[in-house]
Motif scaffolding. Structure first.
Motif, PDB file in Angstrom:
ATOM      1  N   LEU A1026       0.693  -1.155  -0.148  1.00  0.00           N
ATOM      2  CA  LEU A1026      -0.052   0.000  -0.054  1.00  0.00           C
ATOM      3  C   LEU A1026       0.764   1.341  -0.087  1.00  0.00           C
ATOM      4  N   GLY A1027       1.974   1.299   0.749  1.00  0.00           N
ATOM      5  CA  GLY A1027       2.721   2.427   0.814  1.00  0.00           C
ATOM      6  C   GLY A1027       1.860   3.800   1.354  1.00  0.00           C
ATOM      7  N   GLY A1028       2.224   4.856   0.477  1.00  0.00           N
ATOM      8  CA  GLY A1028       1.645   5.993   0.482  1.00  0.00           C
ATOM      9  C   GLY A1028       0.433   6.272  -0.283  1.00  0.00           C
ATOM     10  N   SER A1029      -0.006   5.016  -1.036  1.00  0.00           N
ATOM     11  CA  SER A1029      -1.132   5.352  -1.981  1.00  0.00           C
ATOM     12  C   SER A1029      -2.679   5.818  -1.223  1.00  0.00           C
ATOM     13  N   VAL A1030      -3.406   6.308  -2.033  1.00  0.00           N
ATOM     14  CA  VAL A1030      -4.791   6.411  -1.507  1.00  0.00           C
ATOM     15  C   VAL A1030      -5.411   5.067  -1.355  1.00  0.00           C
ATOM     16  N   ILE A1031      -5.920   4.926  -0.153  1.00  0.00           N
ATOM     17  CA  ILE A1031      -6.667   3.740   0.346  1.00  0.00           C
ATOM     18  C   ILE A1031      -8.035   3.794   0.436  1.00  0.00           C
ATOM     19  N   ALA A1032      -8.460   2.630   0.331  1.00  0.00           N
ATOM     20  CA  ALA A1032     -10.045   2.558   0.997  1.00  0.00           C
ATOM     21  C   ALA A1032     -10.409   1.481   1.954  1.00  0.00           C
ATOM     22  N   VAL A1033     -11.031   1.345   2.901  1.00  0.00           N
ATOM     23  CA  VAL A1033     -11.347   0.364   3.773  1.00  0.00           C
ATOM     24  C   VAL A1033     -12.487  -0.220   3.576  1.00  0.00           C
ATOM     25  N   LEU A1034     -12.515  -1.650   3.582  1.00  0.00           N
ATOM     26  CA  LEU A1034     -13.799  -2.380   3.277  1.00  0.00           C
ATOM     27  C   LEU A1034     -14.507  -2.411   4.774  1.00  0.00           C
ATOM     28  N   PRO A1035     -15.871  -2.892   4.571  1.00  0.00           N
ATOM     29  CA  PRO A1035     -16.476  -3.234   6.205  1.00  0.00           C
ATOM     30  C   PRO A1035     -15.929  -4.098   7.033  1.00  0.00           C
ATOM     31  N   ASP A1036     -15.042  -5.114   6.474  1.00  0.00           N
ATOM     32  CA  ASP A1036     -14.368  -6.017   7.221  1.00  0.00           C
ATOM     33  C   ASP A1036     -12.958  -5.557   7.518  1.00  0.00           C
ATOM     34  N   ASN A1037     -12.638  -4.522   7.620  1.00  0.00           N
ATOM     35  CA  ASN A1037     -11.561  -3.734   7.741  1.00  0.00           C
ATOM     36  C   ASN A1037     -10.363  -4.163   7.000  1.00  0.00           C
ATOM     37  N   GLU A1038     -10.482  -4.650   5.728  1.00  0.00           N
ATOM     38  CA  GLU A1038      -9.537  -4.999   4.989  1.00  0.00           C
ATOM     39  C   GLU A1038      -9.340  -3.808   4.216  1.00  0.00           C
ATOM     40  N   VAL A1039      -7.846  -3.436   3.716  1.00  0.00           N
ATOM     41  CA  VAL A1039      -7.653  -2.111   3.222  1.00  0.00           C
ATOM     42  C   VAL A1039      -6.993  -2.367   1.656  1.00  0.00           C
ATOM     43  N   VAL A1040      -7.666  -1.823   0.758  1.00  0.00           N
ATOM     44  CA  VAL A1040      -7.142  -1.768  -0.632  1.00  0.00           C
ATOM     45  C   VAL A1040      -6.836  -0.518  -1.224  1.00  0.00           C
ATOM     46  N   HIS A1041      -6.132  -0.704  -2.458  1.00  0.00           N
ATOM     47  CA  HIS A1041      -6.115   0.611  -3.221  1.00  0.00           C
ATOM     48  C   HIS A1041      -7.218   1.225  -3.555  1.00  0.00           C
ATOM     49  N   TYR A1042      -7.257   2.546  -3.552  1.00  0.00           N
ATOM     50  CA  TYR A1042      -8.540   3.263  -4.100  1.00  0.00           C
ATOM     51  C   TYR A1042      -8.615   2.898  -5.565  1.00  0.00           C
ATOM     52  N   GLY A1043      -7.749   2.627  -6.302  1.00  0.00           N
ATOM     53  CA  GLY A1043      -8.104   2.176  -7.834  1.00  0.00           C
ATOM     54  C   GLY A1043      -8.562   0.712  -7.706  1.00  0.00           C
ATOM     55  N   CYS A1044      -8.325  -0.036  -6.682  1.00  0.00           N
ATOM     56  CA  CYS A1044      -8.717  -1.514  -6.702  1.00  0.00           C
ATOM     57  C   CYS A1044     -10.150  -1.716  -5.970  1.00  0.00           C
ATOM     58  N   LEU A1045     -10.800  -0.464  -5.642  1.00  0.00           N
ATOM     59  CA  LEU A1045     -12.017  -0.363  -5.044  1.00  0.00           C
ATOM     60  C   LEU A1045     -13.002  -1.062  -5.915  1.00  0.00           C
ATOM     61  N   ASN A1046     -13.102  -0.915  -7.045  1.00  0.00           N
ATOM     62  CA  ASN A1046     -14.379  -1.290  -7.880  1.00  0.00           C
ATOM     63  C   ASN A1046     -14.248  -2.729  -8.096  1.00  0.00           C
ATOM     64  N   ARG A1047     -12.963  -3.441  -8.099  1.00  0.00           N
ATOM     65  CA  ARG A1047     -12.838  -4.984  -8.179  1.00  0.00           C
ATOM     66  C   ARG A1047     -13.003  -5.543  -7.027  1.00  0.00           C
ATOM     67  N   ALA A1048     -12.626  -4.819  -5.644  1.00  0.00           N
ATOM     68  CA  ALA A1048     -12.804  -5.551  -4.573  1.00  0.00           C
ATOM     69  C   ALA A1048     -14.536  -5.649  -4.315  1.00  0.00           C
ATOM     70  N   ASN A1049     -14.944  -4.526  -4.557  1.00  0.00           N
ATOM     71  CA  ASN A1049     -16.594  -4.413  -4.313  1.00  0.00           C
ATOM     72  C   ASN A1049     -17.391  -5.202  -5.122  1.00  0.00           C
ATOM     73  N   GLY A1050     -16.876  -5.574  -6.308  1.00  0.00           N
ATOM     74  CA  GLY A1050     -17.668  -6.635  -7.371  1.00  0.00           C
ATOM     75  C   GLY A1050     -18.722  -5.897  -8.072  1.00  0.00           C
ATOM     76  N   ARG A1051     -18.729  -4.680  -8.012  1.00  0.00           N
ATOM     77  CA  ARG A1051     -19.599  -3.827  -8.926  1.00  0.00           C
ATOM     78  C   ARG A1051     -19.059  -2.271  -9.123  1.00  0.00           C
ATOM     79  N   ASN A1052     -19.645  -1.774 -10.173  1.00  0.00           N
ATOM     80  CA  ASN A1052     -19.296  -0.321 -10.526  1.00  0.00           C
ATOM     81  C   ASN A1052     -19.800   0.698  -9.688  1.00  0.00           C
ATOM     82  N   THR A1053     -19.017   1.482  -8.756  1.00  0.00           N
ATOM     83  CA  THR A1053     -19.664   2.459  -8.024  1.00  0.00           C
ATOM     84  C   THR A1053     -19.101   3.824  -8.496  1.00  0.00           C
ATOM     85  N   GLY A1054     -18.551   3.903  -9.713  1.00  0.00           N
ATOM     86  CA  GLY A1054     -18.251   5.341 -10.007  1.00  0.00           C
ATOM     87  C   GLY A1054     -16.553   5.629  -9.923  1.00  0.00           C
ATOM     88  N   SER A1055     -16.511   6.514  -9.822  1.00  0.00           N
ATOM     89  CA  SER A1055     -15.016   6.761  -9.576  1.00  0.00           C
ATOM     90  C   SER A1055     -14.750   8.086  -8.749  1.00  0.00           C
TER      91      SER A1055
END
Length: 1067
Positions: A1026-1055
Motif C-alpha cells: 500500500l505504501g503512501g497510496s490512496v486507500i479505501a477500507v472495506l467493512p471487514d477492515n480490509e484495506v485496498v488501493h483506491y483504484g482497486c475498490l471497484n474490483r474488490a466491491n464486485g460492482r461499478n460504484t463510479g470513480s
C-alpha cells in the motif's frame, strides 16, 4: 360377377326430341350435354338415394339398368338449368374444361372454340384448328425452372390431320404462342401421359410426343399396336386383324385407343391387341387383355380398367388391371362413349365415378365402396381376385387393409383344409405375411383336439361302453386310428368351413377379444351358413385323415410356440423387452407388432398390460391344444411338453383336483397361476351356498372372497367390481374394506369406476367411499367433490325421516362440506339444492357465500331462517377472511373520518341495511340492529350507518355505537403516535451504529473506526504494497488501493469521491 359399378340413368331424351347426344362433360354437380343440333344443355345433377353406398352396392341380377328413371323417385336425377340453342352451328363433337382458366373447350364444325364457363359465350375460335378431329387438355402443377416457384400450367392439344397444335395457359392466362408439330400421318386420338408428353394414336400405330422438345418417338407393340420389323404380331403370334381383311369392309381401320392408368402406366388398345407402357412410352412386361371383341372405347377408373363394346352390343366391361380378369359386365343399350374426370383433378381414387352416353341416354356409373367389393369377391370364393384388388388399393381407402388381406389368405387356406389339402393349408397359415392366429386353425379340428373351441358337432355314441374302450385304445403307444375311436367324429364339411369363414368376417372388430374356449353363438353360425365353399370330400374327420391333420397341426403349434418365446417369458408370463438391434428377422417395433398381432384373432389395445394378457391367452390355447394333439397321436411327447414351462389350461391338466374335491387347494393354485376369474367364480359358488360344503367349509360366506379381492392389483378393477357385488349385498360393512382398507391396492383403485359401481348398489356406500377419498386421502378431484354433493342431496331428498338424528347428521355433514370444500362446482351445487325447502336454507346460504353473494346469503339467515346469531357469525367469518389491506393504517385523528368513508362497504353494513331497510314485505327489525351497532359499531362506517338510522330513533339508543366509534378513533390516533415514537428510536439507533459501530468484538466499527497500515501490508486485490497510496477500507477492515475498490466491491460504484460516498465504510 362383381357389382363394382351400377348404372343410373341421368338424362334420357324424350321421343319427340329428335336431337342426339354427341358429347358430354361432367364436373361437380354440373352435366354439360352437346347435341347434334349444335345446342348445349346444362343440367344440375341431384343426389338421390341411389347415390348412397348401401343402395349403390345392390345391383340388379342381370346387371341391366332401368330404361328410365323411376317415376316414384322423390327427386329428379337432374334438373335442366339452361339450354344454349345457338352454341354452335354444327354438332358438338367433344367438350372439355380447363378449370384454372374457367373456360370451356368445344370441338364443333371442325373447329376448336373457347367459351366462357360461366355464361357460355364464345371467347375465341381457334382458326388454326380448321379440320380438327379431336383434342385433349391437361392441367398440372409445374415448378418454374428459373424461379423455382410452382405454377399451374394447362395445355390444349388439337389434332388437325397430320399436325399437332398446342396452346398453353400459364396461371389462367392463354399464351399467344402456338406450337405446331407435324407427324407422319393423320392423328386419330390424343392422350396426355404427363404434363409434357402426349400419345398420338394413328392408323399405323402410336407415337409419344414431347411438347417441349418436340421429339417424336414410336411406340413398339404387338400386332395392330404397331412396332419395328420382327416384333411379335398379334396376340397368338400371327398377323393382327387390323392388317387383314378390313380393306374389303370399306377400308375400316380400328380406332387406336389409349388411357392413363395408375402409377404412371398407360394402356394402349387397337383391335383386340393391347399393350401396357410407362408414361415415357416404354413397353412393360405384361400380357395382353383377353378381349373377345375389339372395344369401342376404353378408360380407367381407380382401380379398374373400363372397356365399352360396340354400340350394337352395348356392354360395359370392368376388368382387374393385375389379373386382367373380367369382373363385371353391365348392359347399356346403344352406349357409344365414355366420360371420365381428369386424372389430375385429385387423388387417383377421386375419379371412380364416370359417365356413359348413348345417342339418347346418359348413365352415371356409381361405384360401390371398396370394402363391399372385396367382401363380395370373398363371398363368391374369388380369393385371388380379392387379394389382387387389395394389393392395388391405397391403405386409406380400406378399413384395415393389411388385416383384411391377411384374413382373406386365411380363408383361402381354410378352404384348402376343407378339401383335405392339409399340408397346403398349413403352409399358408405359416407364411410370414399371414401367420394365422392359432385359434383360427384350431377351430378347424374336432373337439378331441380343439375342445369347446371346435365348431364340429360330434355324433352321439350309440353304446355307452364304447367311449371307455376307445379311450383306452387311444392312449396306447401305437394308436391304430385306422379303425378309429367313436369319439373322434365329425368333419369340417363345406358348410361348416363356410360358417367359420363368414362368422369371422362378422366378428372381426376392434373391440373383440380372443375367444379362447367358447363356442360361436348358434344364431351367428346359422347366419353364416349361406356362404359358398368349394367342393370338398365328404365324411367325418377321423382315422388316418385326423392323424395327418393333427401331425400338420403339431408343426403349426410348435412354430407358434417358438415365435411366442420372442415375445413372452414362459417362466414369468411377462413381456420380453424388445431390443431393436437384436430382432431376428424383425424390424424393431413394427416387426414386434406384427409378431404380436399374429397370435390374436382381433386387434388389442396399445397398452402393454393388454398385450401381455392377450399373449398369455394365446399361449394357453397353443399349449393346451398341443397337449391334446400329443395325447391323440404322440402320447410319448406329453412328458416332454410338461418338462418345459408351459401355459396349459388348469381345467384340462389339473382335472384331478376337482375329482378329489380339494377346492381350497384349487383356489390357491389358480391364484398362483394368476387365473383369478376361475378362483373367484369358485369362491362365489361356495360362498353364496345356503349350507356349508363339507369338503370346503372355509369357503362359505364372503370373508374369503373379500380377502382375495383385497390382494388383487388395481389393474384388475373390472374383475374386482364384478365379484365384489355379492359380498357388498350380503355384508356391506365388511365388504367395504375392499375399497376402504389401509392398503396400497385399495388406495390406488380407479376411484371413478368404484364410485359408479357403488352408486349402482347403494348410495350410502358411495357416500362412505367418497368421504373416505376426500377427507382421508385428500383427493382434490372436482368431479369427486361434485359427486359427493350430489350424493348427499340425493340421499337427503329421498329419505323421509327428516326429524331423525341420522338425517340431521347427514345435513350437518353436507353443510360442513359445502363450507370447507373449494373444489365442487358452485353453480351446479346451487342448482341441485331445493329452493323452497326450509331444511335446505342453510345449505343455500353456504353456497351463496362461496359464490360471493353475501347479501343473498344474509337474506336467507335474516328472513328465511330468522337466526340472527348465525347471521352475525356469518359476518364475523367473512370479516376475518377479508384481506388485511381492507383497513389501511391511519396517521391521525383528522384523517379518521375521511379514511372511514373511503373504506369499501362492510359486510356488517349489509346486515344492518337488511335489519333497518328490509325489502318488502318485511318490516324493520330494531333489536338485532341495535345489538349489531353495539357489538360491531367500530366496523360500521359512520356516514353509511347514520344514513340508515331514522331520525325518530332517540340518540340514547345509539350510545353504545358512538362509544365504540370514539374508542376506535382514539385507538387509531394512539397507535399512530406509538408507531412514530418507535420509528424515531430506530433512526437514532441506526445513526449510532453507523457512527460508533455495533460494539461487538470483531463486528462493525462504524465510521469512526481506525485501521493500522504497516509497511509490509499489501492490497487484498492486487497484492501490492500500500505504501503512501490512496486507500479505501472495506467493512471487514480490509484495506485496498483506491483504484482497486471497484474490483474488490464486485460492482461499478463510479470513480473518485463518488465511489467513496457510495460506501458507508469509506475513509
Amino acid at each position: 360377377m362383381l357389382s363394382a359399378f351400377t348404372a343410373r340413368p341421368l338424362v334420357e331424351l324424350r321421343q319427340r326430341d329428335k336431337s342426339k347426344i354427341e358429347s358430354i362433360l361432367a364436373y361437380g354437380d354440373r352435366l354439360l350435354v352437346g347435341l347434334n343440333t349444335g345446342s348445349l344443355r346444362i343440367y344440375r345433377v341431384n343426389e338421390t338415394q341411389e347415390d348412397k353406398p348401401k343402395e349403390n352396392g345392390a345391383a340388379n341380377p342381370d346387371d341391366k339398368p332401368p330404361s328410365r328413371p323411376s317415376s316414384s323417385a322423390a327427386a329428379k336425377p337432374v334438373d335442366l338449368l339452361r339450354e344454349v340453342e345457338k352454341f354452335s352451328t354444327r354438332a358438338i363433337e367433344q367438350l372439355a374444361r380447363i378449370k384454372e382458366a374457367n373456360v370451356l373447350i368445344s370441338l364443333s364444325a371442325s373447329y376448336v372454340s373457347i367459351y366462357d364457363l360461366q355464361n357460355y359465350t364464345l371467347q375465341e375460335q381457334l382458326t388454326k384448328t380448321k379440320n380438327a378431329t379431336t383434342f385433349a387438355v391437361t392441367s398440372n402443377i409445374v415448378q418454374d425452372s428459373a424461379t423455382g416457384i410452382p405454377e399451374i400450367i394447362s395445355r390444349l392439344a388439337v389434332a388437325v390431320k397430320r399436325r399437332l397444335l398446342l396452346w398453353s395457359w400459364h396461371e389462367s392466362e392463354l399464351e399467344s404462342d402456338t406450337v405446331e408439330i407435324t407427324l407422319a400421318e393423320s392423328i386419330r386420338t390424343l392422350t396426355w401421359t404427363s404434363a409434357t408428353k402426349i400419345i398420338c394414336g394413328m392408323n399405323s400405330g402410336y407415337v409419344i410426343v414431347d411438347v417441349l422438345t418436340q421429339e417424336v418417338e414410336d411406340i413398339v407393340g404387338p400386332g395392330a399396336i404397331g412396332g419395328a420389323p420382327g416384333a411379335p404380331q398379334g396376340r397368338f403370334g400371327g398377323m393382327g386383324s387390323a392388317s387383314m381383311g378390313y380393306m374389303g369392309l370399306g377400308g375400316y381401320i380400328p380406332k387406336p385407343l389409349a388411357t392413363k392408368l395408375a402409377d404412371g402406366e398407360m394402356l394402349l388398345s387397337k383391335d383386340i391387341n393391347s399393350l401396357f407402357i410407362t408414361s415415357d412410352g416404354k413397353s412393360m412386361n405384361k400380357r395382353q387383355i383377353p378381349w373377345a371383341q375389339a372395344p369401342d372405347a376404353i378408360g380407367y377408373t381407380y382401380p379398374y380398367i373400363i372397356a365399352l363394346q360396340a354400340p350394337a352390343k352395348g356392354a360395359l366391361e370392368v376388368r382387374n388391371p393385375e389379373t386382367l380378369s373380367l369382373l363385371q359386365t353391365i348392359s347399356l343399350p346403344n352406349a357409344s362413349s365414355l366420360s371420365f374426370p381428369p386424372p389430375t383433378v385429385s387423388l387417383a381414387h377421386a375419379g371412380k365415378g364416370f359417365h356413359v352416353a348413348s345417342d339418347r341416354c346418359i348413365w352415371a356409373m356409381g361405384a360401390t365402396d371398396y370394402d363391399s367389393q372385396v367382401d363380395e369377391l370373398v363371398e363368391k370364393g374369388l380369393y385371388d381376385e380379392a387379394i389382387s384388388i387389395l394389393d392395388m388399393l391405397e391403405d386409406a381407402l380400406l378399413r384395415n387393409k393389411q388385416e383384411r388381406l391377411r384374413e382373406i389368405k386365411i380363408q383361402k387356406a381354410q378352404v384348402l383344409f376343407d378339401q383335405r389339402k392339409y399340408r397346403d393349408a398349413i403352409d399358408i397359415f405359416l407364411r410370414k405375411d399371414v401367420q394365422a392366429p392359432p385359434e383360427r386353425v384350431i377351430m378347424l379340428y374336432p373337439k378331441v383336439i380343439a375342445g369347446d373351441l371346435s365348431l364340429i358337432e360330434e355324433k352321439k355314441p350309440e353304446d355307452e361302453a364304447e367311449p371307455a374302450e376307445n379311450s383306452e385304445h387311444s392312449n396306447g403307444a401305437s394308436p391304430g386310428l385306422e379303425e378309429g375311436p367313436s369319439e373322434i367324429v365329425g368333419s369340417p364339411k363345406p358348410a361348416a368351413i363356410s360358417k367359420l369363414i363368414k362368422g369371422y368376417q362378422k366378428s372381426s372388430s376392434d373391440t373383440s377379444s380372443i375367444r379362447s374356449f367358447t363356442k360361436l353363438d348358434a344364431a351367428d353360425a346359422s347366419d353364416t351358413a349361406s356362404v359358398k365353399a368349394k367342393p370338398a370330400e365328404e365324411g367325418p374327420l377321423e382315422g388316418k385323415d385326423l392323424v395327418n391333420a393333427a401331425l400338420e397341426l403339431n408343426a403349426f403349434l410348435v412354430d407358434a410356440r417358438n415365435r411366442m418365446k420372442s415375445s413372452l417369458d414362459a417362466e414369468t408370463g411377462k413381456l420380453i423387452p424388445q431390443d431393436k438391434s437384436k430382432q431376428n428377422g424383425q424390424n424393431g417395433e413394427n416387426g414386434f407388432q406384427h409378431s404380436f398381432e399374429s397370435f390374436l384373432n382381433s386387434p388389442a389395445s396399445d397398452s402393454e398390460k393388454d398385450r401381455e394378457e392377450k399373449l398369455r391367452e394365446a399361449a394357453k390355447l397353443i399349449d393346451t391344444t398341443l397337449f391334446r394333439s400329443y395325447m391323440l397321436v404322440r402320447p410319448q411327447l406329453v412328458g416332454a411338453l410338461f418338462r418345459i414351462p408351459n401355459f396349459c389350461d388348469p381345467d384340462v391338466v389339473n382335472e384331478k383336483l376337482l375329482e378329489k374335491g380339494r377346492y381350497h387347494d384349487l383356489v390357491d393354485f389358480f391364484h398362483g397361476k394368476k387365473l383369478h376369474r376361475p378362483a373367484l367364480e369358485l369362491l362365489k359358488k361356495f360362498g353364496m351356498a345356503e349350507k356349508e360344503e363339507e369338503s370346503a367349509p372355509t369357503l362359505h360366506g364372503p370373508q374369503r372372497t373379500i380377502g382375495y379381492l383385497q390382494n388383487l392389483p388395481p389393474e384388475m378393477i373390472d374383475l374386482i367390481l364384478e365379484f365384489a357385488e355379492w359380498p357388498l349385498r350380503v355384508s356391506p360393512d365388511l365388504a367395504m374394506e375392499i375399497f376402504l382398507g389401509d392398503t396400497e391396492n385399495a388406495e390406488t383403485l380407479p376411484r371413478d369406476k368404484v364410485i359408479n359401481f357403488l352408486e349402482g348398489i347403494n348410495i350410502d356406500l358411495a357416500v362412505k367411499y367418497l368421504e373416505h377419498v376426500i377427507n382421508e386421502l385428500n383427493d382434490l378431484t372436482p368431479e369427486f367433490h361434485n359427486q359427493l354433493v350430489a350424493a348427499y342431496l340425493r340421499d337427503l331428498k329421498a329419505r323421509q325421516d327428516r326429524k331423525s338424528d341420522d338425517w340431521k347428521d347427514l345435513m350437518n355433514r353436507l353443510v360442513t362440506f359445502l363450507r370447507t370444500s373449494k373444489q365442487y362446482a358452485l353453480w351446479k351445487a346451487f342448482g341441485a339444492i331445493p329452493k323452497d325447502d326450509p331444511d335446505f336454507y342453510e345449505a343455500q346460504a353456504v353456497v351463496l357465500s362461496n359464490m360471493g353473494q353475501h347479501k343473498q346469503a344474509l337474506e336467507i339467515y335474516v328472513f328465511k331462517i330468522k337466526d340472527f346469531e348465525k347471521a352475525e357469525e356469518y359476518c364475523n367469518h367473512v370479516h376475518l377472511q377479508s384481506s388485511p389491506d381492507a383497513s389501511p393504517p391511519q396517521s391521525g385523528r383528522d384523517s379518521t373520518a375521511e379514511a372511514d368513508d373511503a373504506l369499501p362497504p362492510s359486510i356488517y353494513t349489509t346486515l344492518l341495511s337488511l335489519y333497518l331497510t328490509p325489502p318488502q314485505p318485511h318490516s324493520p327489525n330494531w333489536p338485532p340492529a341495535l345489538d349489531l351497532l353495539s357489538k360491531h359499531g367500530s366496523r360500521l362506517p359512520a356516514s353509511s350507518t347514520l344514513g340508515l338510522i331514522p331520525t325518530t330513533l332517540p340518540v340514547g339508543e345509539l350510545e353504545s355505537y358512538f362509544r365504540g366509534r370514539i374508542r376506535a378513533a382514539n385507538s387509531i390516533v394512539n397507535e399512530a403516535r406509538i408507531v412514530a415514537g418507535i420509528r424515531k428510536t430506530e433512526v437514532v439507533n441506526a445513526q449510532a451504529t453507523l457512527l460508533l459501530g455495533d460494539g461487538l468484538p470483531g463486528g462493525n466499527g462504524g465510521r469512526n473506526r481506525s485501521v493500522f497500515v504497516s509497511k509490509e501490508r499489501v492490497c487484498g486485490v492486487c497484492h501490492k504494497r500500500l505504501g503512501g497510496s490512496v486507500i479505501a477500507v472495506l467493512p471487514d477492515n480490509e484495506v485496498v488501493h483506491y483504484g482497486c475498490l471497484n474490483r474488490a466491491n464486485g460492482r461499478n460504484t463510479g470513480s473518485g469521491m463518488e465511489a467513496l460516498r457510495s460506501a458507508s465504510w469509506r475513509r
